[in-house]
Structures are given as structure tokens and as C-alpha cells.
Design an enzyme around this catalytic site. Structure first.
Site, PDB file in Angstrom:
ATOM      1  CB  VAL A 183      48.408  43.970  34.825  1.00 32.27           C
ATOM      2  CG1 VAL A 183      47.823  44.744  35.646  1.00 32.27           C
ATOM      3  CG2 VAL A 183      49.550  44.315  33.774  1.00 32.27           C
ATOM      4  CE  LYS A 221      45.808  43.664  20.053  1.00 29.07           C
ATOM      5  NZ  LYS A 221      46.059  44.606  21.303  1.00 29.07           N
ATOM      6  N   GLY A 265      50.132  37.961  37.343  1.00 24.69           N
ATOM      7  CA  GLY A 265      50.635  37.557  36.400  1.00 24.69           C
ATOM      8  C   GLY A 265      51.679  39.337  36.606  1.00 24.69           C
ATOM      9  N   GLY A 303      44.770  36.460  39.199  1.00 25.57           N
ATOM     10  CA  GLY A 303      45.411  36.531  37.703  1.00 25.57           C
ATOM     11  C   GLY A 303      46.282  37.516  38.682  1.00 25.57           C
TER      12      GLY A 303
HETATM   13  P1  NAD Z   1      49.728  38.039  32.226  1.00 20.64           P
HETATM   14  O1  NAD Z   1      49.804  36.609  31.531  1.00 20.64           O
HETATM   15  O2  NAD Z   1      51.762  38.245  32.557  1.00 20.64           O
HETATM   16  O3  NAD Z   1      49.852  37.223  34.133  1.00 20.64           O
HETATM   17  C1  NAD Z   1      48.161  36.899  33.523  1.00 20.64           C
HETATM   18  C2  NAD Z   1      47.700  35.736  35.274  1.00 20.64           C
HETATM   19  O4  NAD Z   1      46.732  35.646  34.788  1.00 20.64           O
HETATM   20  C3  NAD Z   1      48.784  34.260  34.396  1.00 20.64           C
HETATM   21  O5  NAD Z   1      49.354  34.821  36.169  1.00 20.64           O
HETATM   22  C4  NAD Z   1      48.059  33.401  34.750  1.00 20.64           C
HETATM   23  O6  NAD Z   1      48.659  32.403  35.407  1.00 20.64           O
HETATM   24  C5  NAD Z   1      46.796  33.774  35.759  1.00 20.64           C
HETATM   25  N1  NAD Z   1      45.077  33.205  34.989  1.00 20.64           N
HETATM   26  C6  NAD Z   1      45.116  32.973  33.688  1.00 20.64           C
HETATM   27  N2  NAD Z   1      43.871  32.879  33.937  1.00 20.64           N
HETATM   28  C7  NAD Z   1      43.234  32.595  35.216  1.00 20.64           C
HETATM   29  C8  NAD Z   1      41.678  31.922  35.499  1.00 20.64           C
HETATM   30  N3  NAD Z   1      40.958  31.790  35.749  1.00 20.64           N
HETATM   31  N4  NAD Z   1      41.973  32.641  37.135  1.00 20.64           N
HETATM   32  C9  NAD Z   1      43.122  32.961  37.851  1.00 20.64           C
HETATM   33  N5  NAD Z   1      44.551  33.357  37.026  1.00 20.64           N
HETATM   34  C10 NAD Z   1      44.473  32.949  35.805  1.00 20.64           C
HETATM   35  O7  NAD Z   1      49.554  38.909  31.495  1.00 20.64           O
HETATM   36  P2  NAD Z   1      49.319  40.163  32.132  1.00 20.64           P
HETATM   37  O8  NAD Z   1      50.542  41.471  30.580  1.00 20.64           O
HETATM   38  O9  NAD Z   1      49.757  40.598  33.789  1.00 20.64           O
HETATM   39  O10 NAD Z   1      48.180  40.882  31.412  1.00 20.64           O
HETATM   40  C11 NAD Z   1      46.618  40.991  32.189  1.00 20.64           C
HETATM   41  C12 NAD Z   1      44.980  41.222  31.656  1.00 20.64           C
HETATM   42  O11 NAD Z   1      45.565  42.313  31.442  1.00 20.64           O
HETATM   43  C13 NAD Z   1      45.529  40.953  30.369  1.00 20.64           C
HETATM   44  O12 NAD Z   1      44.108  40.701  29.594  1.00 20.64           O
HETATM   45  C14 NAD Z   1      46.047  41.755  29.706  1.00 20.64           C
HETATM   46  O13 NAD Z   1      45.215  41.691  28.237  1.00 20.64           O
HETATM   47  C15 NAD Z   1      45.599  42.883  30.087  1.00 20.64           C
HETATM   48  N6  NAD Z   1      46.337  43.676  29.974  1.00 20.64           N
HETATM   49  C16 NAD Z   1      47.646  44.275  30.017  1.00 20.64           C
HETATM   50  C17 NAD Z   1      48.560  45.360  30.006  1.00 20.64           C
HETATM   51  C18 NAD Z   1      49.973  44.918  30.097  1.00 20.64           C
HETATM   52  O14 NAD Z   1      50.876  46.011  30.136  1.00 20.64           O
HETATM   53  N7  NAD Z   1      50.522  43.938  30.371  1.00 20.64           N
HETATM   54  C19 NAD Z   1      48.481  46.293  29.483  1.00 20.64           C
HETATM   55  C20 NAD Z   1      46.628  46.383  29.422  1.00 20.64           C
HETATM   56  C21 NAD Z   1      45.835  44.909  29.559  1.00 20.64           C
END
Ligand code: NAD
Length: 346
Positions: free
Chosen positions: A181, A81, A179, A177
């Protein structure tokens, strides 16, 4: 010995490199945990860490997590990382070019990618100085849809373990969440007939879209105490902790967020409460399965999807082994990954 130096020794990192480039304003650390299975792959996180000690702590944990995730996904890749100590508003071409030089200096041992606070645009700047980048927008692209597909399969496996069928009609799922994913996943769950409750901090438009698909909305603070079959954390890490676990009203936890358990004890607490746990680095491996291909073979979407769908079997087998042995799922998943790192993929 200083606690973080002790951590390097305990985790067994191969290399931890600090880079300073004053002219470009770059301060970063790249931690290569393992290259035993192949070149190490892991994203580049940019964050305004309060001090270098905090950045070091984060990069050590995250890089070891990538070794486990890549090994468990069956990828011939090690784990690493990068963390850049900076504010998101300080991002610029010179900063990422300097980061590219840092990656290049590692002589092919590390492939970087986008992560928290970095984008494919930033990676284009990194590529001015190195070709050691995966998840390129012209090749495998955004990993999030693949993470969502794998998580959906992991949720189906969890439902099958709970109810004897992977049919999600009427299965009550509370998803935190919406977002990149979480929103994709929520749409797949709604299409599969799940009874959905959602919460999110931002992305009002995504909430509205889910309400239109029949989901219910609760405030963030109520998602943990929502009566449901499966809680699906898809926001931040450490949500399964000493405050939330005693109050959970679910039968299982299966979501995409990284580092869901605050610590190992929390895995034992879930087990003691009879709540199943689909280990995060297994269920959310779809994104790295997609992007990681770029590091060792010609990108082939069909082959990627085949591997992503295998998350169903891996999650199911871990739940099964945990039930039979009484050992928490997270411990079994870590041992599975460690054995692969030690003995090879097959
Ligand atoms: P993102 O930032 O697009 O989405 C996160 C969402 O969570 C946002 O909509 C935010 O408003 C919401 N959020 C934050 N705190 C919150 C809370 N306390 N209550 C409710 N909602 C809340 O991130 P992402 O890319 O969708 O990733 C989401 C998670 O999955 C992260 O932990 C990331 O590390 C993990 N992840 C993502 C990927 C990927 O391919 N993007 C791969 C592996 C793991």
C-alpha cells in the site's frame, strides 16, 4: 470470568468457532462478530501465536474491527476474521484445504480472504473446499491499490481540512512503510507534488524509486519526529502510543495501517495535542470495498472506485464533527459504524 471470554461478551460476537484438524496440522479460530448488515467478510491471518489465548485476543479485536470497517464503508456486509495458528513456513495445500472446510461449515455466514502471511495462491487452495472467498485473483484481485487510492483521498481530505485546499503541492508528508500500500500511495503523493519523507524496514528498491522521485529518506526511528504536516503510518499497528505521541511533530495523522492507536486513550492524547486523526478503518477501507463486492454483487470496478473516492467525504465529515464536538475522531468513527450496524445502512 476469564478476560477473553469477557471480551466476547463485551464486544457482542455472534459466534466464535475453534477448529482442529490434526491430520492437516490446522488449528484455527474464526470469529464472526456481526452478520446484521449481511454475510461477514474478513481476511485470514496466519501467525505463529505463542498460545491460543493470544490468537483468540487477536481474532476478537480484528473481527469487530471488520464490522466497523465494512459498515463505515457502506457495505451490506458484517465483520469476521479467521486466524490460523502456524508458522509461515508450514503453509501447504492440505492446511488451506482444511481451513476451507472450516469456512464451508459456517453455512455461508463468513467470506474469507487473504491477509497477513496469506496470499491469493493460498486462497486458491481454500477454494478447493469452499466458494466463500473474496479478493480472488481472477475477479477483484489485489486489494492494495484500492487501499492506496482511498488513503490518498483521505489524505487530500485531511489537507483540505488543514489548509482549505486539497492541493498537495508542497504539503509535507512523512510516510512510514513502503510496502504494497505505502509504495503505491507514495507514488501518488509524489505525483501530486507533496514534499515527501519516507522510511521503511525492507524494500530497498522502493526507497530508491522514491528518492528518484524527489523524496527524502530517514531511519525508521526518526519518522515520528520528522517535522511535517501529515504523518502517514503505512506499516504496522499501535504506532500511535505513549512513546510516540508526545514527540510527534505533525499537524495530522492519515495513513493506511490498521489499528494505529494503541488504545482509546491515545486518541484523546492526539486530540489534546491538537493533532488531527483520520481514523484508520475509515481511510483504509478501499481494499475491502473492492474485495467485498464479490460477496454481494457482480464485480464492477467503476462502481468500486466511486465508493472508494467517497472516503474523501467521510474523512472530512469526521474531522469536522470532531472539531465541533471536541470528541476524538476515532470515537466518532466507531459511533458512526455502530449506528449503521444497529439501524441499517440507510
Ligand atoms: P506490507 O507488508 O506490504 O508493507 C509493510 C511495509 O512496512 C514493509 O515494507 C515493511 O518493510 C515496512 N515496515 C514494517 N515495520 C516498519 C517500521 N517500523 N518502520 C518502517 N517501515 C516498516 O503491508 P501492506 O499490505 O502494504 O499493508 C500496510 C498496512 O496497511 C498494514 O498495517 C495493513 O494491515 C494495512 N492495510 C492494508 C490493506 C491492503 O489492502 N493491503 C488494507 C487495509 C489495511
Amino acid at each position: 470470568m476469564n478476560a477473553t471470554l469477557q471480551m466476547i461478551r463485551d464486544f457482542g460476537h455472534e459466534q466464535v468457532a475453534f477448529f482442529n484438524n490434526e491430520k492437516a496440522g490446522l488449528k484455527c479460530i474464526i470469529a464472526i462478530h456481526s452478520t446484521k448488515l449481511g454475510p461477514a467478510v474478513g481476511g485470514c491471518r496466519l501467525y505463529p501465536y505463542a498460545c491460543e489465548e493470544d490468537a483468540l485476543f487477536d481474532v476478537l479485536r480484528l473481527s469487530r474491527g471488520m464490522s466497523f470497517k465494512n459498515a463505515a464503508a457502506g457495505l451490506p456486509l458484517g465483520g469476521a476474521k479467521g486466524v490460523i495458528i502456524a508458522k509461515p513456513q508450514d503453509k501447504c495445500e492440505a492446511l488451506f484445504e482444511a481451513y476451507g472446510e472450516a469456512v464451508e461449515s459456517l453455512n455461508g455466514r463468513y467470506f474469507t480472504a487473504e491477509d497477513v502471511n496469506t496470499t491469493t495462491q493460498d486462497m486458491d487452495w481454500v477454494m478447493h473446499k469452499t466458494q466463500q472467498v473474496v479478493g480472488r485473483k481472477t475477479v477483484s484481485g489485489d486489494p492494495s491499490p484500492f487501499t492506496a487510492i482511498g488513503t490518498f483521498d483521505g489524505i487530500r481530505a485531511t489537507a483540505k481540512f488543514l489548509f482549505g485546499t486539497d492541493d498537495l503541492h508542497g504539503v509535507r508528508i512523512a510516510l512510514q512503510g513502503l510496502g504494497h500500500v505505502g509504495f503505491d500511495l507514495a507514488k501518488q503523493l509524489a505525483a501530486a507534488g507533496a514534499d515527501l519523507t519516507v522510511s521503511t524496514h525492507s524494500n530497498r528498491a522502493n526507497i530508491d524509486a522514491m528518492l528518484a522521485l524527489g523524496a527524502k529518506e530517514v531511519p525508521d526511528s526518526e519518522i515520528y519526529t520528522t517535522e511535517c504536516d501529515i504523518l502517514s503510518p503505512c506499516a504496522l499497528g499501535a504506532t500511535l502510543n505513549y512513546n510516540t505521541i508526545p514527540n510527534l511533530k505533525c499537524k495530522a495523522v492519515a495513513g493506511a495501517a490498521n489499528n494505529q492507536l494503541l488504545d482509546e486513550k491515545c486518541g484523546e492524547m492526539l486530540k489534546a495535542r491538537g493533532i488531527l486523526y483520520a481514523p484508520d478503518f475509515i481511510i483504509n477501507g478501499g481494499g475491502v470495498i473492492n474485495a467485498g463486492q464479490e460477496a454481494f454483487t457482480k464485480y464492477d470496478k467503476e462502481n468500486v472506485l466511486k465508493q472508494v473516492h467517497n472516503i474523501f467525504n467521510t474523512v472530512y465529515n469526521i474531522l469536522d464533527e470532531s472539531k465541533a464536538s471536541g470528541i476524538p475522531e476515532g470515537v466518532i468513527a466507531q459511533k458512526f459504524a455502530e449506528d449503521r450496524i444497529k439501524n441499517g445502512l440507510k
